[in-house]
Enzyme design. Structure first.
Site, PDB file in Angstrom:
ATOM      1  CE  LYS A  42     -79.155  28.510  -8.575  1.00  0.00           C
ATOM      2  NZ  LYS A  42     -79.131  27.029  -8.424  1.00  0.00           N
ATOM      3  N   GLY A  43     -79.509  33.450 -12.477  1.00  0.00           N
ATOM      4  CA  GLY A  43     -79.752  33.640 -13.917  1.00  0.00           C
ATOM      5  C   GLY A  43     -78.839  34.633 -14.607  1.00  0.00           C
ATOM      6  CG  ASP A  98     -82.119  36.312 -15.450  1.00  0.00           C
ATOM      7  OD1 ASP A  98     -82.725  37.096 -14.712  1.00  0.00           O
ATOM      8  OD2 ASP A  98     -82.218  35.069 -15.339  1.00  0.00           O
ATOM      9  CG  ASP A 101     -91.807  37.043 -16.290  1.00  0.00           C
ATOM     10  OD1 ASP A 101     -92.252  37.262 -17.431  1.00  0.00           O
ATOM     11  OD2 ASP A 101     -92.203  36.102 -15.582  1.00  0.00           O
ATOM     12  CE  LYS A 129     -90.625  35.921 -20.764  1.00  0.00           C
ATOM     13  NZ  LYS A 129     -91.098  34.753 -20.000  1.00  0.00           N
ATOM     14  CG  PHE A 150     -90.377  29.729 -19.726  1.00  0.00           C
ATOM     15  CD1 PHE A 150     -90.622  30.518 -18.617  1.00  0.00           C
ATOM     16  CD2 PHE A 150     -89.336  28.808 -19.670  1.00  0.00           C
ATOM     17  CE1 PHE A 150     -89.862  30.389 -17.462  1.00  0.00           C
ATOM     18  CE2 PHE A 150     -88.578  28.670 -18.518  1.00  0.00           C
ATOM     19  CZ  PHE A 150     -88.847  29.463 -17.414  1.00  0.00           C
ATOM     20  CG  ASP A 157     -83.654  28.264 -14.160  1.00  0.00           C
ATOM     21  OD1 ASP A 157     -83.857  29.485 -14.071  1.00  0.00           O
ATOM     22  OD2 ASP A 157     -84.227  27.428 -13.427  1.00  0.00           O
ATOM     23  NE  ARG A 163     -79.413  28.172 -13.368  1.00  0.00           N
ATOM     24  CZ  ARG A 163     -80.345  29.042 -12.967  1.00  0.00           C
ATOM     25  NH1 ARG A 163     -80.521  30.169 -13.602  1.00  0.00           N
ATOM     26  NH2 ARG A 163     -81.106  28.770 -11.919  1.00  0.00           N
TER      27      ARG A 163
HETATM   28  P1  IMP Z   1     -90.236  38.231 -12.052  1.00  0.00           P
HETATM   29  O1  IMP Z   1     -90.113  38.293 -10.568  1.00  0.00           O
HETATM   30  O2  IMP Z   1     -91.544  37.629 -12.492  1.00  0.00           O
HETATM   31  O3  IMP Z   1     -89.931  39.529 -12.780  1.00  0.00           O
HETATM   32  O4  IMP Z   1     -89.230  37.124 -12.559  1.00  0.00           O
HETATM   33  C1  IMP Z   1     -87.888  37.282 -12.535  1.00  0.00           C
HETATM   34  C2  IMP Z   1     -87.207  35.951 -12.478  1.00  0.00           C
HETATM   35  O5  IMP Z   1     -88.041  34.883 -12.978  1.00  0.00           O
HETATM   36  C3  IMP Z   1     -86.002  36.001 -13.376  1.00  0.00           C
HETATM   37  O6  IMP Z   1     -84.861  36.442 -12.664  1.00  0.00           O
HETATM   38  C4  IMP Z   1     -85.899  34.574 -13.848  1.00  0.00           C
HETATM   39  O7  IMP Z   1     -85.125  33.821 -12.960  1.00  0.00           O
HETATM   40  C5  IMP Z   1     -87.324  34.050 -13.851  1.00  0.00           C
HETATM   41  N1  IMP Z   1     -87.930  34.094 -15.208  1.00  0.00           N
HETATM   42  C6  IMP Z   1     -88.901  34.888 -15.652  1.00  0.00           C
HETATM   43  N2  IMP Z   1     -89.206  34.655 -16.939  1.00  0.00           N
HETATM   44  C7  IMP Z   1     -88.371  33.663 -17.333  1.00  0.00           C
HETATM   45  C8  IMP Z   1     -88.175  32.966 -18.583  1.00  0.00           C
HETATM   46  O8  IMP Z   1     -88.801  33.211 -19.627  1.00  0.00           O
HETATM   47  N3  IMP Z   1     -87.216  32.004 -18.573  1.00  0.00           N
HETATM   48  C9  IMP Z   1     -86.473  31.700 -17.472  1.00  0.00           C
HETATM   49  N4  IMP Z   1     -86.611  32.329 -16.294  1.00  0.00           N
HETATM   50  C10 IMP Z   1     -87.561  33.296 -16.223  1.00  0.00           C
HETATM   51 MG    MG Z   2     -84.732  31.553 -12.689  1.00  0.00          MG
END
Ligand code: IMP
Ligand code: MG
Length: 177
Positions: A42-43, A98, A101, A129, A150, A157, A163
């Site tokens: 949803k982000g 969005d 990470d 990041k 974060f 969120d 959000r």
């Molecule tokens: P990844 O799989 O670790 O790359 O994370 C991706 C998902 O984790 C994103 O689509 C977000 O929903 C969530 N996420 C990662 N870092 C943050 C943050 O700093 N704030 C909020 N959501 C995050």
């Molecule tokens: Mg999220």
């Protein structure tokens, strides 16, 4: 809600300028390609709504819904809730996300979509990041590279909250700690 925010990392104005710049770039590269802009729910919803209006070319939109189990600040195992509804075989697909990470979400999503044989597949993320990366995935278009904090707002969120903040802010550590 506002008193949970330690500081504003990216203001509405900064985000707006960034979206305009990314939109212009994508409009040039995808003119006449009828791309599919694929949002990861949803982000992405706020970024997505702003981006598609900043790309004034023929295009289609679609969404997939994928989330990690759990409500914390780390993404665990992935769960697919909704798949693509447009056949993307032979299409030029741009994933809108969005935040990139650990890269675990996007690496799974990319493998899943590549199996459907799109003509091309690129990634556009508002936030990156890089210091948190675990999976070997990089975005083709990045709005802002940010430090390991974060962040919430503009679609992002914490435990499904925040959000609807119009800016991107850093949450006070005592909220998620
Ligand atoms: P990844 O799989 O670790 O790359 O994370 C991706 C998902 O984790 C994103 O689509 C977000 O929903 C969530 N996420 C990662 N870092 C943050 C943050 O700093 N704030 C909020 N959501 C995050
Ligand atoms: Mg999220």
């Amino acid at each position: 809600m506002m008193h949970d925010i330690e500081k504003i990392l990216l203001s509405e104005e900064e985000i707006k300028e960034c979206v305009a710049k990314l939109g212009k770039q994508l409009a040039e590269e995808y003119a006449d390609k009828n791309p599919v802009f694929l949002g990861i729910l949803k982000g992405v919803v706020v970024f997505f709504a702003d981006m598609i209006r900043a790309i004034p070319i023929r295009s289609e939109i679609d969404f997939i819904s994928v989330s990690s189990y759990g409500m914390g600040t780390n993404s665990g195992q992935l769960k697919f809730h909704k798949d693509v509804s447009i056949p993307i075989k032979g299409r030029h697909v741009v994933i809108l996300e969005d935040i990139l990470d650990s890269g675990n979400t996007l690496s799974h999503v990319v493998a899943h979509l590549n199996a459907m044989e799109p003509a091309s597949l690129k990634i556009c993320t508002l936030l990156d990041k890089p210091s948190r990366r675990e999976a070997p995935v990089e975005a083709d278009y990045v709005g802002f590279t940010i430090p390991n904090e974060f962040v919430v707002g503009y679609g992002l969120d914490f435990a499904e909250g925040y959000r609807n903040l119009p800016f991107i802010g850093v949450l006070k550590p005592e909220i998620y700690g």
